[in-house]
Design an enzyme around this catalytic site. Structure first.
Site, PDB file in Angstrom:
ATOM      1  N   GLY A 239       0.757  -1.239   0.000  1.00  9.75           N
ATOM      2  CA  GLY A 239       0.000   0.000   0.000  1.00  9.75           C
ATOM      3  C   GLY A 239       0.787   1.288   0.000  1.00  9.75           C
ATOM      4  O   GLY A 239       0.197   2.360  -0.199  1.00  9.75           O
ATOM      5  N   PRO A 275       4.453  -5.242  -0.802  1.00  9.11           N
ATOM      6  CA  PRO A 275       4.459  -4.070  -1.683  1.00  9.11           C
ATOM      7  C   PRO A 275       4.347  -4.472  -3.142  1.00  9.11           C
ATOM      8  O   PRO A 275       4.920  -5.476  -3.571  1.00  9.11           O
ATOM      9  CB  PRO A 275       5.840  -3.440  -1.414  1.00  9.11           C
ATOM     10  CG  PRO A 275       6.703  -4.591  -1.010  1.00  9.11           C
ATOM     11  CD  PRO A 275       5.801  -5.555  -0.280  1.00  9.11           C
ATOM     12  N   CYS A 343     -12.804   3.619 -28.794  1.00  8.48           N
ATOM     13  CA  CYS A 343     -14.059   4.337 -29.000  1.00  8.48           C
ATOM     14  C   CYS A 343     -14.804   4.588 -27.699  1.00  8.48           C
ATOM     15  O   CYS A 343     -15.888   4.027 -27.463  1.00  8.48           O
ATOM     16  CB  CYS A 343     -14.930   3.560 -29.974  1.00  8.48           C
ATOM     17  SG  CYS A 343     -14.006   3.224 -31.463  1.00  8.48           S
ATOM     18  N   GLU A 344     -14.226   5.366 -26.828  1.00 12.82           N
ATOM     19  CA  GLU A 344     -14.863   5.787 -25.585  1.00 12.82           C
ATOM     20  C   GLU A 344     -14.285   7.150 -25.220  1.00 12.82           C
ATOM     21  O   GLU A 344     -13.074   7.349 -25.352  1.00 12.82           O
ATOM     22  CB  GLU A 344     -14.510   4.839 -24.423  1.00 12.82           C
ATOM     23  CG  GLU A 344     -14.896   3.423 -24.660  1.00 12.82           C
ATOM     24  CD  GLU A 344     -15.519   2.756 -23.438  1.00 12.82           C
ATOM     25  OE1 GLU A 344     -15.866   3.464 -22.484  1.00 12.82           O
ATOM     26  OE2 GLU A 344     -15.648   1.538 -23.489  1.00 12.82           O
TER      27      GLU A 344
HETATM   28  N1  LLP Z   1      -1.645  -6.989  -0.808  1.00 16.98           N
HETATM   29  C1  LLP Z   1      -2.933  -7.107  -1.119  1.00 16.98           C
HETATM   30  C2  LLP Z   1      -3.750  -8.093  -0.408  1.00 16.98           C
HETATM   31  C3  LLP Z   1      -3.493  -6.293  -2.114  1.00 16.98           C
HETATM   32  O1  LLP Z   1      -4.783  -6.411  -2.411  1.00 16.98           O
HETATM   33  C4  LLP Z   1      -2.681  -5.352  -2.787  1.00 16.98           C
HETATM   34  C5  LLP Z   1      -3.225  -4.491  -3.839  1.00 16.98           C
HETATM   35  C6  LLP Z   1      -1.318  -5.277  -2.442  1.00 16.98           C
HETATM   36  C7  LLP Z   1      -0.834  -6.099  -1.436  1.00 16.98           C
HETATM   37  C8  LLP Z   1      -0.355  -4.348  -3.118  1.00 16.98           C
HETATM   38  O2  LLP Z   1      -0.667  -3.014  -2.913  1.00 16.98           O
HETATM   39  P1  LLP Z   1       0.352  -1.902  -3.400  1.00 16.98           P
HETATM   40  O3  LLP Z   1       1.616  -2.009  -2.571  1.00 16.98           O
HETATM   41  O4  LLP Z   1       0.642  -2.114  -4.815  1.00 16.98           O
HETATM   42  O5  LLP Z   1      -0.366  -0.635  -3.141  1.00 16.98           O
HETATM   43  N2  LLP Z   1      -5.230  -1.208  -9.666  1.00 16.98           N
HETATM   44  C9  LLP Z   1      -5.016  -0.218  -8.635  1.00 16.98           C
HETATM   45  C10 LLP Z   1      -4.368  -0.801  -7.402  1.00 16.98           C
HETATM   46  C11 LLP Z   1      -5.124  -1.978  -6.842  1.00 16.98           C
HETATM   47  C12 LLP Z   1      -4.448  -2.567  -5.658  1.00 16.98           C
HETATM   48  C13 LLP Z   1      -5.102  -3.839  -5.252  1.00 16.98           C
HETATM   49  N3  LLP Z   1      -4.454  -4.506  -4.168  1.00 16.98           N
HETATM   50  C14 LLP Z   1      -4.231   0.942  -9.211  1.00 16.98           C
HETATM   51  O6  LLP Z   1      -3.887   0.904 -10.390  1.00 16.98           O
HETATM   52  O7  LLP Z   1      -3.976   1.936  -8.507  1.00 16.98           O
END
Ligand code: LLP
Length: 415
Positions: A239, A275, A343-344
């Protein structure tokens, strides 16, 4: 220093001009920097020196085999959310004993395959899943390692689509039910309780929600301990946000680590992290070419050959990605909407950008290494982009551009 920088007026990925990559491999294409991926991994790893820890890279951010293999070589574990991701990690040489399996909808087949692979842990997201894993493990005569993904009910203050730690979200088990569920798990013969897990959302730009969630988790860890349930690891999820634009100031990795380490001071359980974005977002760009310029009374459009099917984040979240010309110019900038051929009207990569652009120019859409290729689609029967990894002066094709024939190869006419 960024791996993407101008030299002699041309934007480079490490030592390779983007112009050269486009000439050899065409556009649109994703370009990654091995040095940037490696540096991000090492920065994260180093920040937690002093506390036993394991990075479990969130595969969903970018699942290319070469990237998984690179992280595996650096010692990384993996956070997977599907049987498909399990297969990818194994194909890329990842160590199954460093895999955690998250997700609210694990199927019986996925659970069986993960047990057979010998993963580190299931991050269990419901009472029913706990029972299902126990039953499958019993049938296979195995002991399934489990953690409960606890929903700490903390506001991550991020885009609502990517916040996951509130009571209203579908993720994890309710904080107040966690203790009872752990007791239930202790009574199930084919489960081995190994840890606890939480993940409150993505692209967090403040440490406060992380520390709040960690505090809630630590309180549970103490209650579990008092109840005789000892854990070997604490998984604090992913996150951590990255900088997409200059005004955005996500915490540094060191500030994040300091806050977490303060919260777990004195505990000996291994820390796990998941991460995704932090490791890959700023290590990749989407390279696209300007096909047409359309000047209008209200707006000027630069129609490029990349589109929402290649990079969905602007269309889906109204996300900002910096856009840089591959060749610097002293021409007067104008205001442009950078749009794709799909096309959007939602098919834009950038709005209101001050740029001097000409037909045929190359543009680099920055911070596209995470949730770019992995969320791409074939909408409008557009073959997915090629992926190129730059390593110093070398470039490697790590995914060939799809062909149109491949796109309908699995389809059949009616008899
Ligand atoms: N762990 C779990 C259980 C998750 O669901 C996620 C992301 C992560 C770790 C990794 O999170 P990160 O470190 O990448 O923030 N498509 C969206 C992001 C969706 C994230 C979903 N879960 C975007 O493009 O911003």
């Amino acid at each position: 220093m960024s791996a993407f920088a101008y030299r002699n007026g041309g934007l480079h990925a490490e030592d390779v001009p983007l112009r050269e990559i486009a000439a050899q491999h065409g556009t649109p294409c994703y370009v990654y920097s091995r040095a940037a991926l490696t540096a991000a991994y090492r920065d994260f790893d180093t920040a937690f020196t002093g506390h036993d820890h394991l990075i479990c890279y969130a595969v969903k951010a970018n699942a290319n085999l070469a990237i998984l293999n690179l992280f595996a070589r650096l010692g990384s574990g993996f956070d997977i959310v599907s049987g498909g991701e399990l297969a990818r990690v194994l194909a890329a040489g990842g160590d199954p004993r460093k895999i955690v399996f998250s997700g609210v909808g694990k199927t019986a087949i996925e659970i069986r395959d993960a047990l057979n692979a010998g993963i580190l842990c299931f991050n269990v997201e419901s009472a029913s899943e706990l029972e299902r894993i126990n039953q499958i493990a019993g049938a296979l005569n195995r002991l399934a390692p489990v953690s409960l993904r606890v929903n700490p009910d903390v506001d991550a203050k991020t885009h609502p689509y990517i916040a996951t730690g509130l009571k209203e979200n579908k993720f994890g088990v309710a904080y107040d039910d966690a203790l009872t569920l752990y007791q239930r798990a202790r009574g199930l013969k084919h489960l081995k309780i190994t840890g606890i897990d939480c993940h409150i959302g993505s692209q967090l730009t403040d440490v406060a929600p992380f520390t709040a969630a960690a505090e809630r988790v630590m309180a549970l860890v103490r209650s579990l301990h008092a109840d005789g349930i000892a854990l070997s690891h604490i998984d604090l999820g992913g996150g951590l946000g990255v900088q997409y634009q200059a005004e955005e100031n996500p915490p540094s990795i060191n500030a994040y680590a300091a806050a977490i380490l303060k919260g777990v001071a004195g505990r000996t359980e291994k820390l796990l992290f998941e991460p995704g974005r932090f490791l890959t977002a700023n290590a990749g760009v989407l390279l696209t070419r300007v096909e047409y310029l359309k000047r209008g009374d209200e707006r000027n459009f630069a129609v490029v050959d990349g589109a929402m099917n290649d990079l969905m984040r602007p269309a889906l979240y109204d996300a900002w990605h910096d856009i840089l010309p591959a060749a610097q110019t002293t021409d007067q900038p104008e205001t442009w909407e950078i749009v794709g051929p799909v096309c959007e009207s939602g098919d834009f990569l950038g709005r209101n950008r001050r740029l001097a652009i000409h037909e045929g120019d190359l543009l680099a859409i920055r911070s596209a290494g995470a949730y770019g290729m992995s969320m791409s689609s074939n909408y409008n029967t557009r073959p997915r982009a090629a992926e190129i990894m730059v390593d110093g002066a070398a470039m490697h094709v790590i995914r060939k551009r799809e062909t149109v024939a491949e796109l309908f190869a699995n389809e059949t006419l009616l008899p």
